[in-house]
Scaffold this active site. Structure first.
Site, mmCIF file in Angstrom:
data_model
loop_
_atom_site.group_PDB
_atom_site.id
_atom_site.type_symbol
_atom_site.label_atom_id
_atom_site.label_comp_id
_atom_site.label_asym_id
_atom_site.label_seq_id
_atom_site.Cartn_x
_atom_site.Cartn_y
_atom_site.Cartn_z
ATOM 1 N N TYR A 145 0.849 -1.192 0.000
ATOM 2 C CA TYR A 145 0.000 0.000 0.000
ATOM 3 C C TYR A 145 0.884 1.242 0.000
ATOM 4 O O TYR A 145 0.798 2.098 0.872
ATOM 5 C CB TYR A 145 -0.909 -0.044 1.224
ATOM 6 N N SER A 146 1.767 1.319 -0.985
ATOM 7 C CA SER A 146 2.649 2.469 -1.173
ATOM 8 C C SER A 146 3.013 2.522 -2.649
ATOM 9 O O SER A 146 2.661 1.632 -3.423
ATOM 10 C CB SER A 146 3.899 2.366 -0.288
ATOM 11 N N LEU A 180 14.256 -4.840 10.477
ATOM 12 C CA LEU A 180 13.163 -4.224 11.212
ATOM 13 C C LEU A 180 12.377 -3.347 10.247
ATOM 14 O O LEU A 180 12.947 -2.481 9.588
ATOM 15 C CB LEU A 180 13.696 -3.371 12.366
ATOM 16 N N GLY A 183 6.341 0.292 10.647
ATOM 17 C CA GLY A 183 5.142 0.583 9.878
ATOM 18 C C GLY A 183 4.996 -0.419 8.752
ATOM 19 O O GLY A 183 4.961 -0.067 7.580
ATOM 20 N N CYS A 184 4.897 -1.694 9.112
ATOM 21 C CA CYS A 184 5.074 -2.787 8.139
ATOM 22 C C CYS A 184 3.833 -3.104 7.325
ATOM 23 O O CYS A 184 3.900 -3.917 6.392
ATOM 24 C CB CYS A 184 5.519 -4.054 8.876
ATOM 25 N N SER A 207 -2.115 -1.321 13.435
ATOM 26 C CA SER A 207 -3.376 -1.860 12.929
ATOM 27 C C SER A 207 -3.507 -3.326 13.312
ATOM 28 O O SER A 207 -2.718 -4.170 12.885
ATOM 29 C CB SER A 207 -3.452 -1.711 11.405
ATOM 30 N N GLN A 210 -4.112 -5.451 10.165
ATOM 31 C CA GLN A 210 -2.890 -5.710 9.403
ATOM 32 C C GLN A 210 -2.041 -6.786 10.074
ATOM 33 O O GLN A 210 -1.541 -7.701 9.405
ATOM 34 C CB GLN A 210 -2.066 -4.427 9.269
ATOM 35 N N CYS A 366 -5.555 12.378 -5.246
ATOM 36 C CA CYS A 366 -4.134 12.177 -4.959
ATOM 37 C C CYS A 366 -3.355 11.903 -6.244
ATOM 38 O O CYS A 366 -2.226 12.389 -6.404
ATOM 39 C CB CYS A 366 -3.949 11.032 -3.968
#
Length: 396
Positions: A145-146, A180, A183-184, A207, A210, A366
């Site tokens: 989601y990026s 690490l 925000g995975c 989340s 998630q 966007c």
């Protein structure tokens, strides 16, 4: 066209001359839009089609918030909404309509820490917990989601694979390393790194949806999810990782918390390690968080300036590399929108038509903003103390 429109559309005819709208607000908005090559009720797919006689007054009074909310309410339409927003922003019309909501957004960001630990979980509950099935229908199979990387890609799945692999190559991942991911998300990067590079991974997310879905997808891999705010992670610095990545999470950190973010990264990274930060950014100090985006999509978000990142990272890291491929977000967002449209019938009863219009506006507005280059997408590679001999970006 509904009954609200019939009294309003007569001024949208084509031809060499065009009469001005009778309503002063319509006339004012019409003059503004002309600067961007847009007409009220014009014939082109990016022209704004009015369905409610108060639309112009609402937009002029409330700016971006009024534009988005009136669209959600069905007061106007545009066949090519992304092109409409692209034209508005390219003509800097967002600067021409300055509203109290925009001023308040900037003041709130200066006065309050809107991304403190107590508020950090709000975006997970409001946005990321909408439903794993919903996001699985919109995103590619990796659940990334990026922004995808479209240099040599023809499909969304290929662009996301290319982006994930680019991150792994920039970090120089090798079998046996520990990664690490701050925000995975649903674990797209960790899954890719574990499957293709033999890396052991730990991911942080706010989340619950998630974390649960990602853990299920990665059950057979050396991948672990932790439900935690980054500030509470590894407080004593006993855990050290070979590499750190943060993909599309920094937008939720907020400028007041940038020093804490980089302090967490420094205490969690080996001295010879590397970090990759992937974030949307803005280019002007005067640009504040869009009030509509803040209210309906990403609560308490704040886009960084490149200089803010540099200033906050400076006590902890040397920035070895900066890569801007923000124009690729336009294509990524339009691909998500196509998937959203295709699968919407599955979710129509659950979410309703106002949500459909809200989500369409979010994705396409966007896309228009990235096409206008008012938003950027940066990948930065950072190293504690800098790498001896320097850093060489892999072929991109």
């Amino acid at each position: 066209m509904n009954h609200h429109a019939r009294a309003s559309v007569s001024h949208g005819r084509t031809g060499a001359t065009r009469s001005r709208p009778a309503d002063p607000a319509d006339a004012t908005l019409d003059r503004l839009l002309e600067r961007a090559g847009i007409r009220l009720n014009g014939p082109r797919p990016w022209d704004l089609q009015i369905h409610h006689r108060q639309t112009a007054r609402r937009i002029l009074a409330q700016g971006s918030l009024g534009l988005g909310e009136s669209y959600m309410d069905g007061w106007w339409d545009a066949e090519q909404l992304d092109t409409l927003i692209f034209r508005l922003l390219s003509a800097r019309l967002d600067q021409a309509v300055r509203t109290p909501a925009l001023a308040w957004a900037g003041l709130r960001a200066r006065l309050f820490n809107l991304q403190n630990e107590a508020r950090a979980w709000m975006v997970g509950q409001q946005h990321y917990d909408l439903g794993n099935d919903f996001f699985a229908a919109m995103l590619d199979p990796s659940m990334a989601y990026s922004c995808g990387y479209w240099a040599d890609a023809d499909t969304l799945a290929d662009a996301q694979f290319a982006k994930l692999d680019l991150v792994c190559r920039k970090l120089g991942l090798q079998p046996g390393m520990r990664l690490l991911d701050i925000g995975c998300g649903w674990g797209s990067l960790m899954r890719h790194a574990a499957e293709h590079y033999g890396v052991e991974c730990l991911g942080l997310t706010v989340s619950r949806e998630q974390a649960a879905y990602g853990a299920e997808r990665c059950a057979q891999l050396p991948v672990r999810f932790e439900l935690a705010d980054y500030r509470s992670f590894n407080p004593d610095g006993r855990q050290r990782f070979d590499r750190i990545a943060s993909i599309g999470m920094f937008e939720h950190v907020g400028s007041k918390n940038y020093p804490a973010f980089f302090a967490v990264a420094e205490r969690s990274l080996r001295e010879d390690g590397l970090m990759l930060l992937h974030t949307i950014g803005k280019t002007h100090h005067r640009d504040t968080t869009d009030p509509w985006i803040d209210r309906y999509i990403f609560r308490n978000g704040q886009l960084p300036l490149l200089g803010q990142i540099s200033d906050a990272a400076d006590p902890h890291f040397v920035i070895e590399d900066v890569h801007n491929f923000g124009a690729d977000y336009d294509r990524t967002l339009r691909a998500w929108h196509r998937n959203f449209q295709q699968h919407w019938p599955r979710f129509a009863e659950r979410h309703g038509d106002r949500f459909r219009r809200m989500w369409r506006y979010y994705l396409l507005a966007c896309a228009g903003a990235f096409r206008a280059r008012t938003l950027q997408l940066w990948q930065l590679v950072l190293a504690p103390g800098g790498l001896a001999g320097g850093y060489r970006r892999p072929m991109v």
